[in-house]
Enzyme design. Structure first.
Site, PDB file in Angstrom:
ATOM      1  N   SER A 143       6.775  -2.884   2.704  1.00 28.18           N
ATOM      2  CA  SER A 143       6.851  -2.708   4.155  1.00 28.18           C
ATOM      3  C   SER A 143       8.132  -3.346   4.679  1.00 28.18           C
ATOM      4  O   SER A 143       8.607  -4.350   4.126  1.00 28.18           O
ATOM      5  CB  SER A 143       5.654  -3.376   4.838  1.00 28.18           C
ATOM      6  OG  SER A 143       5.840  -3.404   6.244  1.00 28.18           O
ATOM      7  N   TYR A 157       0.669 -10.741   5.902  1.00 29.33           N
ATOM      8  CA  TYR A 157       0.947  -9.380   5.426  1.00 29.33           C
ATOM      9  C   TYR A 157       2.403  -9.273   4.966  1.00 29.33           C
ATOM     10  O   TYR A 157       2.705  -8.749   3.895  1.00 29.33           O
ATOM     11  CB  TYR A 157       0.662  -8.389   6.556  1.00 29.33           C
ATOM     12  CG  TYR A 157       1.071  -6.954   6.295  1.00 29.33           C
ATOM     13  CD1 TYR A 157       0.314  -6.117   5.479  1.00 29.33           C
ATOM     14  CD2 TYR A 157       2.218  -6.422   6.898  1.00 29.33           C
ATOM     15  CE1 TYR A 157       0.695  -4.799   5.271  1.00 29.33           C
ATOM     16  CE2 TYR A 157       2.596  -5.107   6.691  1.00 29.33           C
ATOM     17  CZ  TYR A 157       1.829  -4.301   5.876  1.00 29.33           C
ATOM     18  OH  TYR A 157       2.214  -2.992   5.667  1.00 29.33           O
TER      19      TYR A 157
HETATM   20  P1  NAP Z   1      -3.994   3.753   6.338  1.00 23.32           P
HETATM   21  O1  NAP Z   1      -3.702   4.969   7.128  1.00 23.32           O
HETATM   22  O2  NAP Z   1      -4.779   2.643   6.950  1.00 23.32           O
HETATM   23  O3  NAP Z   1      -4.674   4.188   4.956  1.00 23.32           O
HETATM   24  C1  NAP Z   1      -5.026   3.181   4.056  1.00 23.32           C
HETATM   25  C2  NAP Z   1      -5.468   3.803   2.765  1.00 23.32           C
HETATM   26  O4  NAP Z   1      -5.677   2.739   1.832  1.00 23.32           O
HETATM   27  C3  NAP Z   1      -6.771   4.562   2.877  1.00 23.32           C
HETATM   28  O5  NAP Z   1      -6.726   5.614   1.955  1.00 23.32           O
HETATM   29  C4  NAP Z   1      -7.795   3.513   2.459  1.00 23.32           C
HETATM   30  O6  NAP Z   1      -8.992   4.070   1.912  1.00 23.32           O
HETATM   31  C5  NAP Z   1      -7.024   2.793   1.378  1.00 23.32           C
HETATM   32  N1  NAP Z   1      -7.477   1.435   1.119  1.00 23.32           N
HETATM   33  C6  NAP Z   1      -7.584   0.400   1.982  1.00 23.32           C
HETATM   34  N2  NAP Z   1      -8.039  -0.692   1.346  1.00 23.32           N
HETATM   35  C7  NAP Z   1      -8.226  -0.332   0.056  1.00 23.32           C
HETATM   36  C8  NAP Z   1      -8.709  -0.993  -1.094  1.00 23.32           C
HETATM   37  N3  NAP Z   1      -9.081  -2.284  -1.041  1.00 23.32           N
HETATM   38  N4  NAP Z   1      -8.791  -0.299  -2.255  1.00 23.32           N
HETATM   39  C9  NAP Z   1      -8.423   1.004  -2.313  1.00 23.32           C
HETATM   40  N5  NAP Z   1      -7.964   1.691  -1.259  1.00 23.32           N
HETATM   41  C10 NAP Z   1      -7.874   1.025  -0.094  1.00 23.32           C
HETATM   42  O7  NAP Z   1      -2.634   3.055   5.837  1.00 23.32           O
HETATM   43  P2  NAP Z   1      -1.125   3.606   5.742  1.00 23.32           P
HETATM   44  O8  NAP Z   1      -0.455   3.323   7.034  1.00 23.32           O
HETATM   45  O9  NAP Z   1      -1.089   4.969   5.156  1.00 23.32           O
HETATM   46  O10 NAP Z   1      -0.536   2.532   4.714  1.00 23.32           O
HETATM   47  C11 NAP Z   1      -0.334   2.840   3.358  1.00 23.32           C
HETATM   48  C12 NAP Z   1       0.580   1.767   2.786  1.00 23.32           C
HETATM   49  O11 NAP Z   1       1.797   1.751   3.528  1.00 23.32           O
HETATM   50  C13 NAP Z   1       0.023   0.348   2.875  1.00 23.32           C
HETATM   51  O12 NAP Z   1       0.361  -0.373   1.721  1.00 23.32           O
HETATM   52  C14 NAP Z   1       0.739  -0.234   4.081  1.00 23.32           C
HETATM   53  O13 NAP Z   1       0.835  -1.641   4.024  1.00 23.32           O
HETATM   54  C15 NAP Z   1       2.088   0.444   3.956  1.00 23.32           C
HETATM   55  N6  NAP Z   1       2.861   0.503   5.201  1.00 23.32           N
HETATM   56  C16 NAP Z   1       2.417   1.211   6.271  1.00 23.32           C
HETATM   57  C17 NAP Z   1       3.188   1.239   7.426  1.00 23.32           C
HETATM   58  C18 NAP Z   1       2.775   1.997   8.663  1.00 23.32           C
HETATM   59  O14 NAP Z   1       3.408   1.810   9.730  1.00 23.32           O
HETATM   60  N7  NAP Z   1       1.770   2.847   8.609  1.00 23.32           N
HETATM   61  C19 NAP Z   1       4.389   0.537   7.478  1.00 23.32           C
HETATM   62  C20 NAP Z   1       4.806  -0.170   6.359  1.00 23.32           C
HETATM   63  C21 NAP Z   1       4.025  -0.173   5.228  1.00 23.32           C
HETATM   64  P3  NAP Z   1     -10.240   4.528   2.865  1.00 23.32           P
HETATM   65  O15 NAP Z   1      -9.835   5.849   3.455  1.00 23.32           O
HETATM   66  O16 NAP Z   1     -11.389   4.645   1.925  1.00 23.32           O
HETATM   67  O17 NAP Z   1     -10.409   3.459   3.897  1.00 23.32           O
END
Ligand code: NAP
Length: 252
Positions: A143, A157
């Site tokens: 991130s 985080y």
């Molecule tokens: P999201 O929309 O909240 O989706 C999270 C995903 O991770 C879902 O598929 C969820 O499964 C799964 N998950 C959560 N906890 C888990 C666990 N303990 N074991 C297995 N699966 C788990 O998140 P996102 O925004 O796509 O983020 C994806 C990655 O990008 C993360 O690592 C996040 O830190 C990083 N990121 C995101 C952003 C942003 O702005 N969105 C920015 C920087 C980095 P369920 O559907 O079953 O809940």
């Protein structure tokens, strides 16, 4: 030729779901891991299959070693693992460090750091030539927070994602001669449900005017960067960490 499998942790929603869909379109068979949202994972699998692809939904908490082992074994039964996208991650409610609880920190580091490392371990055990594998690629999802620190929001985080960056560099060097490349992406503000999960459903709209490109990124834009890093087009890139942040995390 056997279709190569890619495991996408957290593949049911957000960035992971976009990676799963794009990977399938590029010919990968995709294991779509999810924690609890079976319906969302099933929808991703159904969309891939409708387009003629191969996919498998695999439940498992990446923060549980037993779940991770079961998840990789489920993929083993289908075909050879050639790529891991270590995407599953969580945030928490906005808080200063002086209010953090041990429970919060345990979850933050168990999912974002231990989960990432244990999944990487299982992938290396399958893909490294030292273990009889034929090579592959790992892409960790870090991130922009790793560089920005996320003060007042979630420095835990940010610190966890800093660990993911360091893991990426160290593991890449450790296994560079074993056919496995290890890279990472650092997304900026991306339109997904993660912000609502941290109690900030309006975060994207509120930040948009202050973002360098005056817009958030999409999950698909991050997925394209990840698929490039996984692909042979990136054959000399390992230990590389690519900002996909619309310049948000570019330091002066
Ligand atoms: P999201 O929309 O909240 O989706 C999270 C995903 O991770 C879902 O598929 C969820 O499964 C799964 N998950 C959560 N906890 C888990 C666990 N303990 N074991 C297995 N699966 C788990 O998140 P996102 O925004 O796509 O983020 C994806 C990655 O990008 C993360 O690592 C996040 O830190 C990083 N990121 C995101 C952003 C942003 O702005 N969105 C920015 C920087 C980095 P369920 O559907 O079953 O809940």
């Amino acid at each position: 030729m056997t279709t190569p499998w890619m495991l996408v942790t957290g593949g049911s929603r957000g960035i992971g779901a976009a990676v799963a869909r794009l990977a399938a379109a590029k010919g990968w068979a995709v294991a779509v891991n999810y924690a609890s949202n079976e319906r969302a994972a099933a929808d991703v699998v159904a969309a891939i299959e409708t387009n003629g692809g191969t996919a498998l939904a695999v439940r498992g908490d990446v923060g549980s070693e037993a779940d991770v082992l079961r998840m990789f074994e489920a993929v083993d039964r289908r075909g050879p693992l050639k790529a891991l996208v270590n995407n599953a991650g969580v945030v928490d409610e906005a808080s200063r460090l002086d209010a953090f609880t041990a429970e919060r920190l345990d979850r933050m580091f168990r999912v974002n750091v231990l989960g990432t490392i244990i999944c990487a371990r299982e992938a290396v055990r399958r893909m490294s030539t030292v273990h009889g594998g034929t090579g592959g690629a790992i892409v960790n999802v870090s991130s922009a927070a790793a560089k920005l620190g996320a003060p007042g929001l979630y420095v835990d985080y940010a610190a966890a994602k800093g660990a993911v960056d360091t893991l990426t560099v160290g593991l890449a060097k450790e296994i560079a001669g074993e056919g496995v490349r290890v890279c990472a992406v650092r997304p900026g503000i991306i339109e997904t449900e993660i912000h609502a999960s941290g109690g900030q459903p309006n975060r994207v709209a509120e930040l948009t005017p202050s973002l360098p490109m005056r817009r958030a990124g999409s999950a698909e834009e991050v997925a394209k960067a990840i698929l490039w890093l996984v692909s042979d087009e990136a054959s000399y890139s390992t230990g590389a960490i690519l900002d996909v942040s619309g310049a948000r995390s570019v330091l002066p």
